[in-house]
Design a protein around this motif. Structure first.
Motif, PDB file in Angstrom:
ATOM      1  N   GLU A 115       1.015  -1.489  -0.601  1.00  0.00           N
ATOM      2  CA  GLU A 115      -0.547  -0.068   0.419  1.00  0.00           C
ATOM      3  C   GLU A 115       0.815   1.496   0.326  1.00  0.00           C
ATOM      4  N   SER A 116       0.183   2.324  -0.496  1.00  0.00           N
ATOM      5  CA  SER A 116       0.619   3.882   0.150  1.00  0.00           C
ATOM      6  C   SER A 116       0.078   4.512   0.747  1.00  0.00           C
ATOM      7  N   TYR A 117       0.315   5.747   1.302  1.00  0.00           N
ATOM      8  CA  TYR A 117      -0.384   6.503   2.529  1.00  0.00           C
ATOM      9  C   TYR A 117      -1.144   6.370   1.825  1.00  0.00           C
ATOM     10  N   ARG A 118      -1.832   6.951   0.855  1.00  0.00           N
ATOM     11  CA  ARG A 118      -2.768   7.752   0.069  1.00  0.00           C
ATOM     12  C   ARG A 118      -3.880   6.336   0.605  1.00  0.00           C
ATOM     13  N   ASP A 119      -3.035   4.712  -0.629  1.00  0.00           N
ATOM     14  CA  ASP A 119      -3.846   3.710  -0.036  1.00  0.00           C
ATOM     15  C   ASP A 119      -4.834   3.944   0.993  1.00  0.00           C
ATOM     16  N   VAL A 120      -3.949   4.143   2.613  1.00  0.00           N
ATOM     17  CA  VAL A 120      -4.590   4.256   3.856  1.00  0.00           C
ATOM     18  C   VAL A 120      -5.193   5.211   3.863  1.00  0.00           C
ATOM     19  N   VAL A 121      -5.474   5.864   4.085  1.00  0.00           N
ATOM     20  CA  VAL A 121      -5.908   7.327   4.229  1.00  0.00           C
ATOM     21  C   VAL A 121      -7.830   6.763   3.392  1.00  0.00           C
ATOM     22  N   ILE A 122      -8.038   6.049   2.069  1.00  0.00           N
ATOM     23  CA  ILE A 122      -8.940   5.594   1.677  1.00  0.00           C
ATOM     24  C   ILE A 122      -9.255   4.847   2.431  1.00  0.00           C
ATOM     25  N   ARG A 123      -8.599   3.380   3.191  1.00  0.00           N
ATOM     26  CA  ARG A 123      -8.849   2.425   3.658  1.00  0.00           C
ATOM     27  C   ARG A 123      -9.578   2.833   4.901  1.00  0.00           C
ATOM     28  N   LEU A 124      -8.862   4.355   6.006  1.00  0.00           N
ATOM     29  CA  LEU A 124      -9.279   4.545   7.178  1.00  0.00           C
ATOM     30  C   LEU A 124     -10.886   5.672   6.891  1.00  0.00           C
ATOM     31  N   GLU A 125     -11.168   5.019   5.686  1.00  0.00           N
ATOM     32  CA  GLU A 125     -12.846   6.172   6.022  1.00  0.00           C
ATOM     33  C   GLU A 125     -13.603   6.036   6.976  1.00  0.00           C
ATOM     34  N   PRO A 126     -13.837   4.808   7.098  1.00  0.00           N
ATOM     35  CA  PRO A 126     -14.605   4.730   8.264  1.00  0.00           C
ATOM     36  C   PRO A 126     -14.568   4.439   9.234  1.00  0.00           C
ATOM     37  N   ILE A 127     -12.925   4.734   9.468  1.00  0.00           N
ATOM     38  CA  ILE A 127     -13.353   4.556  11.136  1.00  0.00           C
ATOM     39  C   ILE A 127     -13.178   6.643  11.624  1.00  0.00           C
ATOM     40  N   ILE A 128     -12.635   7.272  10.311  1.00  0.00           N
ATOM     41  CA  ILE A 128     -12.657   8.989  10.231  1.00  0.00           C
ATOM     42  C   ILE A 128     -13.806   8.930  10.788  1.00  0.00           C
ATOM     43  N   MET A 129     -14.956   8.136  10.062  1.00  0.00           N
ATOM     44  CA  MET A 129     -16.051   8.823  10.167  1.00  0.00           C
ATOM     45  C   MET A 129     -17.053   8.417  11.542  1.00  0.00           C
ATOM     46  N   GLU A 130     -16.719   6.950  11.789  1.00  0.00           N
ATOM     47  CA  GLU A 130     -16.961   6.764  13.056  1.00  0.00           C
ATOM     48  C   GLU A 130     -16.203   7.422  13.937  1.00  0.00           C
ATOM     49  N   LEU A 131     -15.370   8.401  13.717  1.00  0.00           N
ATOM     50  CA  LEU A 131     -14.180   9.029  14.264  1.00  0.00           C
ATOM     51  C   LEU A 131     -14.746  10.300  14.866  1.00  0.00           C
ATOM     52  N   GLU A 132     -15.447  10.784  14.250  1.00  0.00           N
ATOM     53  CA  GLU A 132     -16.402  11.680  14.095  1.00  0.00           C
ATOM     54  C   GLU A 132     -17.335  12.257  15.115  1.00  0.00           C
ATOM     55  N   ARG A 133     -18.162  11.141  15.062  1.00  0.00           N
ATOM     56  CA  ARG A 133     -19.682  11.465  15.849  1.00  0.00           C
ATOM     57  C   ARG A 133     -18.869  10.127  16.850  1.00  0.00           C
ATOM     58  N   SER A 134     -17.933  10.389  17.527  1.00  0.00           N
ATOM     59  CA  SER A 134     -17.523   9.196  18.709  1.00  0.00           C
ATOM     60  C   SER A 134     -16.970  11.145  19.946  1.00  0.00           C
ATOM     61  N   GLU A 135     -17.436  10.155  21.116  1.00  0.00           N
ATOM     62  CA  GLU A 135     -16.507  11.255  22.075  1.00  0.00           C
ATOM     63  C   GLU A 135     -15.722  10.451  22.917  1.00  0.00           C
ATOM     64  N   ASP A 136     -14.025  10.575  23.391  1.00  0.00           N
ATOM     65  CA  ASP A 136     -13.355   9.872  23.761  1.00  0.00           C
ATOM     66  C   ASP A 136     -13.119   8.042  22.944  1.00  0.00           C
ATOM     67  N   ILE A 137     -11.977   8.655  22.504  1.00  0.00           N
ATOM     68  CA  ILE A 137     -11.554   7.497  21.987  1.00  0.00           C
ATOM     69  C   ILE A 137     -10.156   7.231  22.174  1.00  0.00           C
ATOM     70  N   LEU A 138     -10.014   5.907  22.208  1.00  0.00           N
ATOM     71  CA  LEU A 138      -7.994   5.733  22.380  1.00  0.00           C
ATOM     72  C   LEU A 138      -8.200   5.147  21.112  1.00  0.00           C
ATOM     73  N   ILE A 139      -6.812   5.264  20.367  1.00  0.00           N
ATOM     74  CA  ILE A 139      -6.709   4.725  18.784  1.00  0.00           C
ATOM     75  C   ILE A 139      -5.598   4.229  19.880  1.00  0.00           C
ATOM     76  N   VAL A 140      -5.745   2.815  19.144  1.00  0.00           N
ATOM     77  CA  VAL A 140      -3.992   2.292  19.171  1.00  0.00           C
ATOM     78  C   VAL A 140      -3.476   1.584  18.347  1.00  0.00           C
ATOM     79  N   THR A 141      -2.816   2.325  17.272  1.00  0.00           N
ATOM     80  CA  THR A 141      -2.523   1.785  16.047  1.00  0.00           C
ATOM     81  C   THR A 141      -0.423   1.807  15.404  1.00  0.00           C
ATOM     82  N   HIS A 142      -0.374   2.103  14.151  1.00  0.00           N
ATOM     83  CA  HIS A 142       0.249   1.661  14.304  1.00  0.00           C
ATOM     84  C   HIS A 142       1.545   3.289  13.597  1.00  0.00           C
TER      85      HIS A 142
END
Ligand code: F6P
Length: 202
Positions: A115-142
Motif C-alpha cells: 500500500e501507499s499512504y494514499r491507500d491507507v487514507v482511503i481505507r481509513l474512511e470508515p474509521i474517520i467517519m466513526e471518529l467524527e461522531r464519537s467522543e472519548d476514543i483511544l486509538i492504539v495503532t501504528h
C-alpha cells in the motif's frame, strides 16, 4: 477527546524491521502496564472506548486498559508488500529504485504488493467517519496509520504527513474545537527505539 497512540515498542522495532506481527519487547510490555496511568493523566475519570488494530502489538498494548475494546482491520499498519520484514537498509539494497521513489513521493508511493499512504487514507474512511461522531476514543495503532489520523484531525498537508515524527510511548491527546484542534502529548518515562527515518537517513 480523540487520543491516538502507537503500540509499545515491539521486537521488530528493536531489530529495525518493518511490518510483521511481532510481540511487544520487554520495554513495550512495561509501557502497556503504564498506559492506564498515562490515560488517567490525560482523560481523568472519563470512560473511553479503545480501538486497536488486529495485530498483536496493539492488542498487547491495550491489554491492561479497563475499557471496552474494539479491533479494526482498517487500523492495521500500512502493508509494505514484498518489503514486509525487511529493514530500511535491506530495502535500499534490494530495491534501490523503489527506495528512492518512496523518498521522492512518500504519500503516493505504493510498495510492490502493498500500500501507499494514499491507500491507507482511503481505507481509513470508515474509521474517520466513526471518529467524527464519537467522543472519548483511544486509538492504539501504528506509525503510518497514526500519521494519517493525526493529519486528518490537525489538517496537515499530504506531502508532509508521511514524514511526521510520532514517537513510541507517547499519547497524543487531540481535542477538536470550533476552528482548530488542541493538542497535548503525554510521554511515558520508558525508553524506546526511534522508528522515525528522515529523508536522508536509513
Ligand atoms: O517501523 C515501524 C513501522 O510501523 C513499520 O511497520 C512501517 O512500515 C513504518 O513504521 C511506517 O513508517 P514509514 O512510512 O516512515 O516507513
Amino acid at each position: 477527546m480523540k487520543a491516538p497512540v502507537q503500540h509499545g515498542e515491539s521486537e521488530y522495532n528493536l531489530s529495525g524491521k518493518i511490518g510483521g506481527d511481532a510481540n511487544l519487547s520487554p520495554r513495550g510490555q512495561q509501557y502497556a502496564r503504564q498506559l492506564p496511568d498515562l490515560v488517567a493523566m490525560s482523560a481523568g475519570s472519563r470512560k473511553l472506548t479503545v480501538w486497536t488494530s488486529t495485530l498483536k502489538r496493539t492488542i498487547q498494548t491495550a491489554r491492561f486498559l479497563p475499557f471496552e475494546k474494539l479491533e479494526w482491520k482498517a487500523l492495521d499498519e500500512l502493508d509494505s508488500g514484498v518489503c514486509d520484514g525487511l529493514t530500511y537498509g535491506q530495502i535500499e539494497e534490494r530495491y534501490p529504485a523503489d527506495f528512492a521513489a518512496r523518498d521522492d513521493d512518500k504519500y503516493n508511493y505504493r510498495y510492490l504488493g502493498g500500500e501507499s499512504y494514499r491507500d491507507v487514507v482511503i481505507r481509513l474512511e470508515p474509521i474517520i467517519m466513526e471518529l467524527e461522531r464519537s467522543e472519548d476514543i483511544l486509538i492504539v495503532t501504528h506509525q503510518a496509520v497514526l500519521r494519517c489520523i493525526y493529519a486528518y484531525l490537525k489538517n496537515v498537508a499530504q506531502d508532509q504527513s508521511p514524514w511526521m515524527e510520532v514517537p513510541l510511548h507517547t499519547l497524543i491527546k487531540l481535542t477538536p474545537r470550533a476552528y482548530n484542534t488542541d493538542e497535548e502529548r503525554f510521554k511515558a518515562n520508558i525508553p524506546a527505539v526511534s522508528t522515525w527515518r528522515g529523508e536522508t537517513s536509513t
